[in-house]
Structure formats: C-alpha cells, structure tokens
Motif scaffolding. Structure first.
Motif, PDB file in Angstrom:
ATOM      1  N   THR A 144       0.848  -1.184   0.000  1.00 43.56           N
ATOM      2  CA  THR A 144       0.000   0.000   0.000  1.00 43.56           C
ATOM      3  C   THR A 144       0.887   1.238   0.000  1.00 43.56           C
ATOM      4  N   PHE A 145       0.317   2.365  -0.425  1.00 38.96           N
ATOM      5  CA  PHE A 145       1.084   3.607  -0.387  1.00 38.96           C
ATOM      6  C   PHE A 145       0.292   4.706   0.296  1.00 38.96           C
ATOM      7  N   ARG A 146       1.037   5.623   0.885  1.00 39.86           N
ATOM      8  CA  ARG A 146       0.450   6.794   1.531  1.00 39.86           C
ATOM      9  C   ARG A 146       1.174   8.031   1.000  1.00 39.86           C
ATOM     10  N   GLN A 147       0.403   9.048   0.611  1.00 39.87           N
ATOM     11  CA  GLN A 147       0.950  10.233  -0.034  1.00 39.87           C
ATOM     12  C   GLN A 147       0.633  11.480   0.778  1.00 39.87           C
ATOM     13  N   THR A 148       1.650  12.316   1.000  1.00 38.49           N
ATOM     14  CA  THR A 148       1.448  13.652   1.534  1.00 38.49           C
ATOM     15  C   THR A 148       1.950  14.649   0.493  1.00 38.49           C
TER      16      THR A 148
END
Length: 260
Positions: free
Chosen positions: A125-129
């Motif tokens: 999974t990926f998380r973006q800011t």
C-alpha cells in the motif's frame, strides 16, 4: 501470480510502463490515459537504464517528466527499501512531482492506496502527503519518494537509489546543490541520476551538457519527438513565439545552444 508479474517487470521496464502506468493527458477525452510510449520515449528509457549519470536536454511539453516518474514508480514498486529524491525549482513544483507520482500509483492494479484498500488485498500500500510518498510492503522495508525545492543543502543528508532534478537549468544554487547531492547516489554498486531541462544559457546544466569528458550520458529530445507535431504545428508555433522558438522548441542541439 502478482509476484511472478513483479519479477517479470523488474527485468522488463518497458513492459511495466506500457502495461501498468497511466498518466494525465489533458488533450484526451478522459484525463487518465495509459502511458502509450512514443518511439523516442522508448529509446530514452533504454538509454537512461544503461547509464548511471544522465542529462536530458529537451523541447517543451514532451512528457518526459511523466516518463522519469514512471521509472521512479517502477523502482519504488518492484523493489523494497528504495529511495527516490526529486528536486524542483519551487516547493509548488516539488509538490507537483509527488502528486503525479501518486496519480501513477493510484491507477495501477499492483498497489493500493492506504485508506482505500480493496477487500482481501494483501499486497503493498502507499500513503501520499504533499512532499512525500511512502510504499509499505508486507514482507520488506518501506520504499519512499521525497521532493524538495531547490536549496543548497536540500539532499545532503540522504542516500538515494534515484535522484531526479526537474528543470535543472532553472534551479537556484545549481552548483552548490550538485556538489551536495551527487554523493547521495555516488556508490560503486548503485545509484542513478536524471537531470532534465530545457536550455538556459550560462547555467550549470549547459556546462555539464556541453562537456564531452564528464562521464554523463547526454540525451537530446527535439520538438518533433511527439509524433503529433508536424510542420504545420511548428510553423504556427513559430509565428506565435518568434525568436524564442529555438529556446522552447529546438530541433537540434546546435539550435538549442544558439539561444541568446
């Protein structure tokens, strides 16, 4: 099946880009489109992957920022524990690089976005800011992409697998940045650099591109690399831009370097 596909993608980057990468195309009926590579783009991918230090002099609006981001996504998704560092002229432009990388990952079936994970999903999974994108693997260390505005010590404390300078010729403190950034990828067994820009006379970018003995792989991408651009398009653009045509849309390296 998914791991078999990832293993194949590791060895066949053009297959990965053409099969799994989507980009934004503002001229298409639907904004998100498969990355249908032109022949010139395929050649550039093969050239980039054959060299550690790469500098690309290009005409405007040819999709090569999307191209190097597609390569970055391949590195981040197909291996664990990888780091990509990107520099732009301003923080807003650095944020745009991360946003585009998120677009690429959000539109492929090989990964899911944190907070929007399909039922039964057991893959990464990926998380973006705004200035960072992290990929979490169930069986390995995290991969991360970070973007910075140009500043003298922006990447001094990092070690990277891929370093990308976007619009390099127009970055402030270019020599100081290169001096501090080069060690981030200068390892005997790894590390790759992409410096991309249109021309700016008198810049470090021009100095490096025209130096025949510095070890860089020099790539030039002319205005007609986009097969949709014909002579009629060129003449119409030339009438609108006048003397600035060769700066924004050069046909040859010599033409680009003749810009006043």
């Amino acid at each position: 099946l998914r791991q078999y596909e990832i293993d194949y993608c590791r060895d066949h980057i053009l297959y990965y880009i053409k099969t799994y990468t989507h980009i934004e195309d503002k001229d298409a009926p639907e904004l998100i489109q498969p990355f249908d590579l032109w022949p010139a783009q395929e050649e550039v991918v093969e050239s980039l992957m054959s060299h550690r230090l790469n500098i690309l002099l290009k005409a405007r609006q040819l999709g090569f920022t999307w191209l190097v981001l597609a390569i970055a996504s391949w590195l981040l998704r197909c291996w664990t524990g990888r780091t990509v560092i990107m520099l732009s002229r301003t923080e807003e432009e650095a944020m745009e690089l991360i946003r585009r990388l998120g677009v690429i990952l959000r539109n492929m079936p090989l990964i899911a976005e944190a907070g929007n994970v399909p039922a039964g999903w057991d893959g990464p999974t990926f998380r973006q800011t705004s200035l960072k994108l992290e990929i979490y693997f169930p069986d390995g260390p995290m991969s991360v992409a970070k973007a910075f505005a140009s500043s003298p010590g922006a990447v001094r404390s990092f070690t990277a697998d891929l370093l990308i300078f976007d619009e390099w010729a127009f970055q402030q403190w270019a020599k100081e940045i290169w001096t501090s950034a080069f060690p981030a990828i200068n390892r005997p067994t790894g590390g790759r650099f992409f410096g991309i820009s249109t021309i700016e006379r008198g810049s470090l970018f021009e100095e490096i591109f025209t130096d025949p003995d510095n070890g860089f792989n020099k790539i030039f991408i002319p205005w007609y690399a986009d097969p949709r651009r014909d002579e009629a398009w060129y003449e119409s653009t030339k009438r609108a831009l006048g003397d600035m045509m060769t700066q924004e849309y050069p046909a040859t390296i010599e033409e680009a370097l003749e810009v006043p």
